[in-house]
Design a protein around this motif. Structure first.
Motif, mmCIF file in Angstrom:
data_model
loop_
_atom_site.group_PDB
_atom_site.id
_atom_site.type_symbol
_atom_site.label_atom_id
_atom_site.label_comp_id
_atom_site.label_asym_id
_atom_site.label_seq_id
_atom_site.Cartn_x
_atom_site.Cartn_y
_atom_site.Cartn_z
ATOM 1 N N ARG A 68 0.854 -1.201 -0.053
ATOM 2 C CA ARG A 68 -0.021 0.037 0.104
ATOM 3 C C ARG A 68 0.749 1.251 -0.142
ATOM 4 N NH1 ARG A 68 -4.359 -0.616 4.350
ATOM 5 N NH2 ARG A 68 -4.149 -2.745 3.765
ATOM 6 N N ILE A 71 0.827 3.085 -3.270
ATOM 7 C CA ILE A 71 -0.403 4.161 -3.680
ATOM 8 C C ILE A 71 -0.021 5.410 -3.618
ATOM 9 C CG2 ILE A 71 -2.799 4.384 -3.193
ATOM 10 C CD1 ILE A 71 -2.270 1.889 -4.673
ATOM 11 N N ASN A 132 0.925 4.851 -9.314
ATOM 12 C CA ASN A 132 -0.178 3.554 -8.709
ATOM 13 C C ASN A 132 -1.369 4.283 -8.170
ATOM 14 O OD1 ASN A 132 1.956 1.612 -9.322
ATOM 15 N ND2 ASN A 132 3.108 2.721 -7.977
ATOM 16 N N LEU A 134 -5.449 4.031 -6.861
ATOM 17 C CA LEU A 134 -6.265 3.595 -6.062
ATOM 18 C C LEU A 134 -7.808 4.010 -6.716
ATOM 19 C CD1 LEU A 134 -7.498 1.256 -4.514
ATOM 20 C CD2 LEU A 134 -7.655 2.974 -2.492
ATOM 21 N N ILE A 164 -6.684 -1.194 -8.596
ATOM 22 C CA ILE A 164 -5.391 -0.761 -8.519
ATOM 23 C C ILE A 164 -4.830 -0.223 -10.202
ATOM 24 C CG2 ILE A 164 -2.883 -0.925 -7.926
ATOM 25 C CD1 ILE A 164 -3.766 -2.652 -5.774
#
Length: 324
Positions: A68, A71, A132, A134, A164
């Motif tokens: 994570r 992100i 990247n 979300l 993603i």
């Protein structure tokens, strides 16, 4: 340019079946509902469950198998936010424990929201702002629907998806076709609301300003007028023929509309994916839910070209092509 790394979705535990609707509206049988719109059941948020709650559950499970810390942007699509402000994406960043040096923003779109989200993600990645992303779509439309609104209660369900999207230098640079016609705004509208605090429906009024109103015939006419052209224009813009597309995944509005569109655009039935029987119309979440189910069924092979088209409230529409 961009690729979808993975998708997850969340469905509330409460289920409203056609049999339940038949008991409320005895003039409309469960089989008639299935035959007319292709839906058997839909998932409904509990009284205290919101779009943010659903988004959190969909995102947490997705990020369990992803670093994570990678992100660097959240795009949150919803028309049923917990608050007018602050931005739901900002709250989600904190609840997910993501880095603080990332971007996060909401955007208000309905049935075209996932395609627009992909377009926004492509723009952010192309500009070097993010790598990247979300992309979250989460809708609790049923909170807007009057208990006596037979038509809308049979169509809409609640859900959230989390996707993603990564920068991919070797992925094809497929183009988007987007469209807007605000002249149709009054045909699918909630004139009053946001319901985290002190939101209440008035059951005495069939269609109060806090209820969802949909002019079904006008939505159908808009769709039939614009979406066939959208298919043609998107294929032309990407220098592709229809037989080069492996699957077509449209917004899952209802089966009658989808089958009408399929025949009008001459898309082969075996390439046209319909996936709404167990979830209903979940607005901006329908396309990612369908894609995830196709992935789980191993229908999609590496290199397959998937044509995506979203359309509805706004009026708003958009289409593009993706490869996994």
């Amino acid at each position: 340019m961009i690729k979808i790394y993975n998708i997850n979705y969340y469905l509330p535990k409460n289920i409203l079946t056609n049999n339940c609707l038949e008991k409320i509206f005895p003039e409309w049988s469960s089989e008639k509902i299935k035959e007319k719109i292709g839906i058997v059941q839909r998932h409904i948020t509990s009284e205290n469950e919101t779009a943010l709650d659903m988004a959190l559950k969909a995102s947490e499970e997705l990020l369990d198998n992803y670093d994570r810390n990678k992100i660097d942007f959240i795009l949150f699509c919803t028309q049923s936010p917990d608050y007018f402000l602050p931005t739901t994406a900002c709250i989600l960043q904190d609840k997910l424990g993501l880095r603080k040096d990332i971007g996060a923003t909401d955007f208000n779109l309905g049935c075209s929201g996932f395609v627009y989200g992909l377009a926004l993600a492509k723009g952010l990645i192309s500009a070097g702002i993010a790598n990247n992303i979300l992309l979250v779509t989460s809708e609790a439309y049923t909170k807007y629907i009057h208990p006596k609104d037979k038509a809308n209660r049979s169509i809409f369900g609640d859900a959230a998806s989390a996707t993603i999207i990564e920068k991919a230098e070797t992925s094809p640079d497929y183009q988007f076709c987007l469209g807007t016609d605000g002249n149709g705004a009054e045909n699918l509208i909630v004139k009053k609301g946001a319901f985290k605090k002190n939101f209440a429906l008035n059951p005495e009024n069939e269609f109060g300003p806090e209820n969802l109103y949909m002019n079904g015939p006008e939505i159908f006419n808009f769709t039939i007028e614009n979406i066939p052209k959208l298919v043609t224009n998107t294929l032309q813009k990407n220098n592709l023929e229809m037989d080069q597309i492996d699957y077509f995944v449209f917004h899952q509005a209802n089966s009658y509309m989808l089958n009408y569109l399929r025949k009008k655009t001459k898309i082969p039935k075996e390439k046209f994916y319909i996936n709404m029987e167990e979830t209903g119309n979940t607005v901006s979440a329908t396309i990612p839910i369908a894609l995830k189910n196709m992935m789980d069924k191993k229908m999609i092979k590496p290199g397959d070209k998937i044509f995506l088209a979203g359309f509805g409230v706004g009026y708003s529409w958009g289409a593009t092509i993706i490869e996994f």
